[in-house]
Design a protein around this motif. Sequence first.
Motif, PDB file in Angstrom:
ATOM      1  N   GLY A 177      38.556  29.546  30.775  1.00 22.44           N
ATOM      2  CA  GLY A 177      38.095  28.542  31.733  1.00 22.44           C
ATOM      3  C   GLY A 177      37.279  29.126  32.878  1.00 22.44           C
ATOM      4  N   TYR A 178      37.073  30.433  32.875  1.00 17.81           N
ATOM      5  CA  TYR A 178      36.270  31.055  33.930  1.00 17.81           C
ATOM      6  C   TYR A 178      35.200  31.933  33.306  1.00 17.81           C
ATOM      7  CZ  TYR A 178      39.967  29.492  37.042  1.00 17.81           C
ATOM      8  OH  TYR A 178      40.857  28.713  37.740  1.00 17.81           O
ATOM      9  N   SER A 179      34.041  31.968  33.925  1.00 12.71           N
ATOM     10  CA  SER A 179      32.976  32.837  33.452  1.00 12.71           C
ATOM     11  C   SER A 179      33.312  34.279  33.830  1.00 12.71           C
ATOM     12  CB  SER A 179      31.656  32.441  34.108  1.00 12.71           C
ATOM     13  OG  SER A 179      31.689  32.784  35.485  1.00 12.71           O
ATOM     14  N   THR A 180      32.618  35.217  33.207  1.00 10.96           N
ATOM     15  CA  THR A 180      32.845  36.629  33.529  1.00 10.96           C
ATOM     16  C   THR A 180      32.618  36.893  35.011  1.00 10.96           C
ATOM     17  OG1 THR A 180      32.259  37.290  31.298  1.00 10.96           O
ATOM     18  CG2 THR A 180      32.096  38.983  32.978  1.00 10.96           C
ATOM     19  N   GLN A 181      31.564  36.294  35.588  1.00  9.83           N
ATOM     20  CA  GLN A 181      31.301  36.495  37.017  1.00  9.83           C
ATOM     21  C   GLN A 181      32.428  35.944  37.875  1.00  9.83           C
ATOM     22  OE1 GLN A 181      27.725  34.524  35.725  1.00  9.83           O
ATOM     23  NE2 GLN A 181      26.817  35.319  37.635  1.00  9.83           N
ATOM     24  N   GLU A 182      32.970  34.799  37.466  1.00  9.67           N
ATOM     25  CA  GLU A 182      34.092  34.221  38.213  1.00  9.67           C
ATOM     26  C   GLU A 182      35.345  35.093  38.072  1.00  9.67           C
ATOM     27  OE1 GLU A 182      32.835  29.495  37.969  1.00  9.67           O
ATOM     28  OE2 GLU A 182      34.146  30.352  36.417  1.00  9.67           O
ATOM     29  N   ARG A 183      35.570  35.583  36.852  1.00  7.14           N
ATOM     30  CA  ARG A 183      36.744  36.437  36.621  1.00  7.14           C
ATOM     31  C   ARG A 183      36.711  37.674  37.512  1.00  7.14           C
ATOM     32  NH1 ARG A 183      36.113  36.331  30.026  1.00  7.14           N
ATOM     33  NH2 ARG A 183      37.300  34.423  29.632  1.00  7.14           N
ATOM     34  N   VAL A 184      35.523  38.214  37.649  1.00  5.52           N
ATOM     35  CA  VAL A 184      35.395  39.449  38.424  1.00  5.52           C
ATOM     36  C   VAL A 184      35.331  39.171  39.925  1.00  5.52           C
ATOM     37  CG1 VAL A 184      33.754  41.262  39.016  1.00  5.52           C
ATOM     38  CG2 VAL A 184      34.372  40.879  36.635  1.00  5.52           C
ATOM     39  N   GLY A 185      34.618  38.131  40.298  1.00  5.92           N
ATOM     40  CA  GLY A 185      34.346  37.948  41.725  1.00  5.92           C
ATOM     41  C   GLY A 185      35.318  37.045  42.450  1.00  5.92           C
ATOM     42  N   LEU A 186      35.849  36.048  41.749  1.00 10.24           N
ATOM     43  CA  LEU A 186      36.588  35.013  42.466  1.00 10.24           C
ATOM     44  C   LEU A 186      37.944  34.678  41.867  1.00 10.24           C
ATOM     45  CD1 LEU A 186      33.497  32.778  43.268  1.00 10.24           C
ATOM     46  CD2 LEU A 186      34.929  33.937  44.956  1.00 10.24           C
ATOM     47  N   ARG A 187      38.414  35.504  40.938  1.00 11.20           N
ATOM     48  CA  ARG A 187      39.752  35.293  40.389  1.00 11.20           C
ATOM     49  C   ARG A 187      40.565  36.577  40.573  1.00 11.20           C
ATOM     50  NH1 ARG A 187      41.967  30.745  40.048  1.00 11.20           N
ATOM     51  NH2 ARG A 187      43.304  31.460  38.362  1.00 11.20           N
ATOM     52  N   PRO A 188      41.844  36.434  40.882  1.00  7.96           N
ATOM     53  CA  PRO A 188      42.678  37.624  41.061  1.00  7.96           C
ATOM     54  C   PRO A 188      43.072  38.232  39.711  1.00  7.96           C
ATOM     55  CG  PRO A 188      43.993  35.648  41.365  1.00  7.96           C
ATOM     56  CD  PRO A 188      42.592  35.179  41.117  1.00  7.96           C
ATOM     57  N   THR A 189      43.435  39.478  39.722  1.00  7.25           N
ATOM     58  CA  THR A 189      43.800  40.152  38.477  1.00  7.25           C
ATOM     59  C   THR A 189      44.776  41.285  38.767  1.00  7.25           C
ATOM     60  OG1 THR A 189      42.917  41.277  36.518  1.00  7.25           O
ATOM     61  CG2 THR A 189      41.855  41.764  38.580  1.00  7.25           C
ATOM     62  N   LEU A 190      45.481  41.699  37.730  1.00  9.78           N
ATOM     63  CA  LEU A 190      46.391  42.836  37.845  1.00  9.78           C
ATOM     64  C   LEU A 190      45.992  43.861  36.797  1.00  9.78           C
ATOM     65  CD1 LEU A 190      48.835  44.557  38.492  1.00  9.78           C
ATOM     66  CD2 LEU A 190      50.257  42.983  37.193  1.00  9.78           C
ATOM     67  N   GLN A 191      45.575  45.023  37.239  1.00  6.02           N
ATOM     68  CA  GLN A 191      45.208  46.085  36.315  1.00  6.02           C
ATOM     69  C   GLN A 191      46.224  47.222  36.408  1.00  6.02           C
ATOM     70  OE1 GLN A 191      42.563  45.808  34.192  1.00  6.02           O
ATOM     71  NE2 GLN A 191      42.372  43.744  35.048  1.00  6.02           N
ATOM     72  N   VAL A 192      46.720  47.646  35.244  1.00  3.09           N
ATOM     73  CA  VAL A 192      47.499  48.876  35.221  1.00  3.09           C
ATOM     74  C   VAL A 192      46.476  50.003  35.170  1.00  3.09           C
ATOM     75  CG1 VAL A 192      49.321  50.196  34.112  1.00  3.09           C
ATOM     76  CG2 VAL A 192      49.309  47.697  33.923  1.00  3.09           C
ATOM     77  N   THR A 193      46.384  50.755  36.246  1.00  2.03           N
ATOM     78  CA  THR A 193      45.330  51.772  36.335  1.00  2.03           C
ATOM     79  C   THR A 193      45.797  53.121  35.801  1.00  2.03           C
ATOM     80  OG1 THR A 193      45.996  52.307  38.582  1.00  2.03           O
ATOM     81  CG2 THR A 193      44.276  50.644  38.314  1.00  2.03           C
ATOM     82  N   GLY A 194      47.099  53.254  35.624  1.00  2.05           N
ATOM     83  CA  GLY A 194      47.619  54.500  35.064  1.00  2.05           C
ATOM     84  C   GLY A 194      49.051  54.302  34.619  1.00  2.05           C
ATOM     85  N   ILE A 195      49.411  54.950  33.525  1.00  2.00           N
ATOM     86  CA  ILE A 195      50.793  54.867  33.043  1.00  2.00           C
ATOM     87  C   ILE A 195      51.169  56.225  32.494  1.00  2.00           C
ATOM     88  CG2 ILE A 195      50.233  54.144  30.678  1.00  2.00           C
ATOM     89  CD1 ILE A 195      52.611  52.144  30.953  1.00  2.00           C
ATOM     90  N   THR A 196      52.413  56.593  32.716  1.00  2.00           N
ATOM     91  CA  THR A 196      52.864  57.870  32.178  1.00  2.00           C
ATOM     92  C   THR A 196      54.375  57.850  31.996  1.00  2.00           C
ATOM     93  OG1 THR A 196      52.918  60.254  32.573  1.00  2.00           O
ATOM     94  CG2 THR A 196      52.936  58.875  34.493  1.00  2.00           C
ATOM     95  N   GLY A 197      54.828  58.531  30.962  1.00  2.00           N
ATOM     96  CA  GLY A 197      56.261  58.607  30.690  1.00  2.00           C
ATOM     97  C   GLY A 197      56.496  59.416  29.436  1.00  2.00           C
ATOM     98  N   GLY A 198      57.549  60.217  29.439  1.00  2.00           N
ATOM     99  CA  GLY A 198      57.891  60.986  28.248  1.00  2.00           C
ATOM    100  C   GLY A 198      56.898  62.077  27.947  1.00  2.00           C
ATOM    101  N   TYR A 199      56.727  62.352  26.665  1.00  2.00           N
ATOM    102  CA  TYR A 199      55.935  63.489  26.214  1.00  2.00           C
ATOM    103  C   TYR A 199      54.575  63.015  25.734  1.00  2.00           C
ATOM    104  CZ  TYR A 199      54.420  67.456  23.423  1.00  2.00           C
ATOM    105  OH  TYR A 199      53.705  68.489  22.905  1.00  2.00           O
TER     106      TYR A 199
END
Lengths: 437, 437
Positions: free
Chosen positions: B273-295
């Motif tokens: 329901g949102y354009s790419t420009q809207e997704r980037v500019g005017l919609r909130p988001t949650l990005q996992v920018t890094g993950i680590t655990g174990g080996y």
Amino acid sequence: MLDLTDLQTYLSFESISTSTQHKGICQATAKWLAKYLAGMGVKTRVIPTKGNSIVYGELGGDPAKKTILVYGHYDVQPAEPINEWQVDPWGGAIKNGAIWGRGSSDNKGQFWCQVLAIKEAMAKKVEIPVNLKLVVEGEEEVGSTQMETFIRQHKKLLKSDIVWIADGSATTQGAPTIDAGLRGCLNGCLTLRGPKKDLHSGSYGGAVANPVNTLATVLSKLADPAGIVKIPGFYRTVKPISPSAKRVMKGEGWSKAEFLRVTGAKALAGEAGYSTQERVGLRPTLQVTGITGGYSGEGFKNIVPKEAVAKLNFRLVAGQDWREIAKLTEQYMAKIIPSEVAWEWEIDNGNDAYLADPDSFVIRVAREVLTKAFGKKTVVRFEGASLPVTNYFAEMITSQVLLSGWAGEMHGVDENLSLAAIERGVSAVAAFWQAIA
Amino acid sequence: MLDLTDLQTYLSFESISTSTQHKGICQATAKWLAKYLAGMGVKTRVIPTKGNSIVYGELGGDPAKKTILVYGHYDVQPAEPINEWQVDPWGGAIKNGAIWGRGSSDNKGQFWCQVLAIKEAMAKKVEIPVNLKLVVEGEEEVGSTQMETFIRQHKKLLKSDIVWIADGSATTQGAPTIDAGLRGCLNGCLTLRGPKKDLHSGSYGGAVANPVNTLATVLSKLADPAGIVKIPGFYRTVKPISPSAKRVMKGEGWSKAEFLRVTGAKALAGEAGYSTQERVGLRPTLQVTGITGGYSGEGFKNIVPKEAVAKLNFRLVAGQDWREIAKLTEQYMAKIIPSEVAWEWEIDNGNDAYLADPDSFVIRVAREVLTKAFGKKTVVRFEGASLPVTNYFAEMITSQVLLSGWAGEMHGVDENLSLAAIERGVSAVAAFWQAIA
């Protein structure tokens, strides 16, 4: 009074299989052991493999007698950190009622009980009521990589009624143990790829699929928080836990407090409807053993990462075929991984579970013999780990595999085996020959 | 013909704020700039901060006139890799119709348009129809760490009708840009802890909670595969995208092919329901920018890891309060993280979004002025990244913040600014004074 002079010599070989610079010592150890066994009157050969050689010995060849194949290994773990040892790890010191050094428990010392039992019978001129085959490999500590091929190539030579893998440990209370089962294993690696390079999470976050977010969702769809694996078909062939297995486990004297102390876990966890022992020994599971993706240094790097990787370790149980599980997993991944993300599922290795009937004749006999020799009730367990060599023997030689042990702490510093355990082990070996004959 | 001799001197200062060994050079740059502005007749001060000093200047003080505060920065990115430059990064070479060097675009060169506009007015004895305040900081490239305190402490001094942050870049087609919005930001780190040490996945897998498996499930409950954040209350205060914002974005000339080429993503992704420009500019988001655990080394280590860590980066939009989002997130985590696992949620930093009305008088005027000066239609955008200094000005000085830019490539090698862009910039500055007065 035990004469352990020759075991001390055996322990002095630094036969560390994980270190390439010890290759020569491993070969020398094999030669020494073969010569020693031959000197005892055992018909002995050193059989080369692509890795360290295998020492093979035969004693007796009466077709009227049962044949026991005894498996052991002459290779050991490294001794590091050496300065933490109270004794020379390669000195075979005898003090405080034990023999000390790397290999004293795992497996040189424990195997020596077999040697001493043979020597004692010969000295006393007692007839050994079984034929014996000895297989002592030199790569157990690096995964027995040569054993599958070796067994396949020497099926006829190794033909036996019982295979005895005497390489386990006693309980912390000193009771001997029998493993009536081992779980199977499947290791694979799942890689997800998103953008061609890390992107600015401000400028792009929300408009491209983030492979770390995606991986989290995929993993959550593979197994739920209780540990139930959600791959369709995963449990289809799992055998229900037998009443005899349930009975055996109840008698095991398992302690919740001890389990929480050892693991440091806040609470028990796992599949509802199963005890902790059942969860570990007789139920399959999927563990993410490692995960990585994006930036994990100090502070923050605000990116949409290009890649995320998870290492998966399945533990499988009787009835499950690891190759089928690998396939089902891949098929399910193909369904649940969104098309915006490229992915790769690489299988590293796998093996099936091993499960014995705890009421089988061999286990019943061994349990009685061990209990009598050690004066402590033998603990019959279902171990959650894997020992592929067991499967190789069970599939190619005989289904009558006996996994037992009475060793102490194995891989740490100050490895030792009490002289009492050796004495009891020797008498258990002789008693087992008599009882099984 | 432009005289850029003084800009060449300005560019010769290696005022790299991220390097502690350049602290002295940064201070010298501030002094030089202050002296230069004072020489032009600007009332100038060098104001010390806990970091690099801020150069402050005033020109005109007529209460009947509007006051424009122009923000710039004298610090620059490092020039590494220096041997990849075609020119000396500190030489200010003029060739091929451009001035080259680190800072030529970001921000020394772009700021110089303001300086040249003032000089030109003075030379021609044209009255500047506004009062000017100049704020040139020295820590923009390391996050403007001193600006919040500086602005709070100097509210009265900085009082203005309009704050002009002229530190953006032109489009790849050379059109000047205006950012009508910036997303807010919240960075935090979630750590899950299971057993006290890595456990054998065979012996324990299935009977203790695995923090990596658990983290995957927790993350999958924070945001779904389409990018919808599932934290209760997360969207409650989000302002709907205004009709004027939608209209502006339609005119932006965004290209799907270009987006896919730049990102290397397999496909567009994000909230339905949102354009790419809207997704980037005017919609909130949650990005996992890094993950680590174990080996995560080569091969496999079959463990139940003791710990798993994820770095989370929220991008927030108008109406959302980053402190409230941090709290809602923590409350939700407390609900969804199973009690068998210990956890910690640490906030690192946050700031709210900035959103202007693209039809506001200031933006309309600036758009016209820039379009005329550059002969290219000004692109009005909603940028998904954050620029906290905008919020500090918007909250403490004036809501009339203008974010605009006409710089070229900024942080890479061979940074340069075309002489045409400088000339157009100078006339845009003067035209903006006239139009806004």
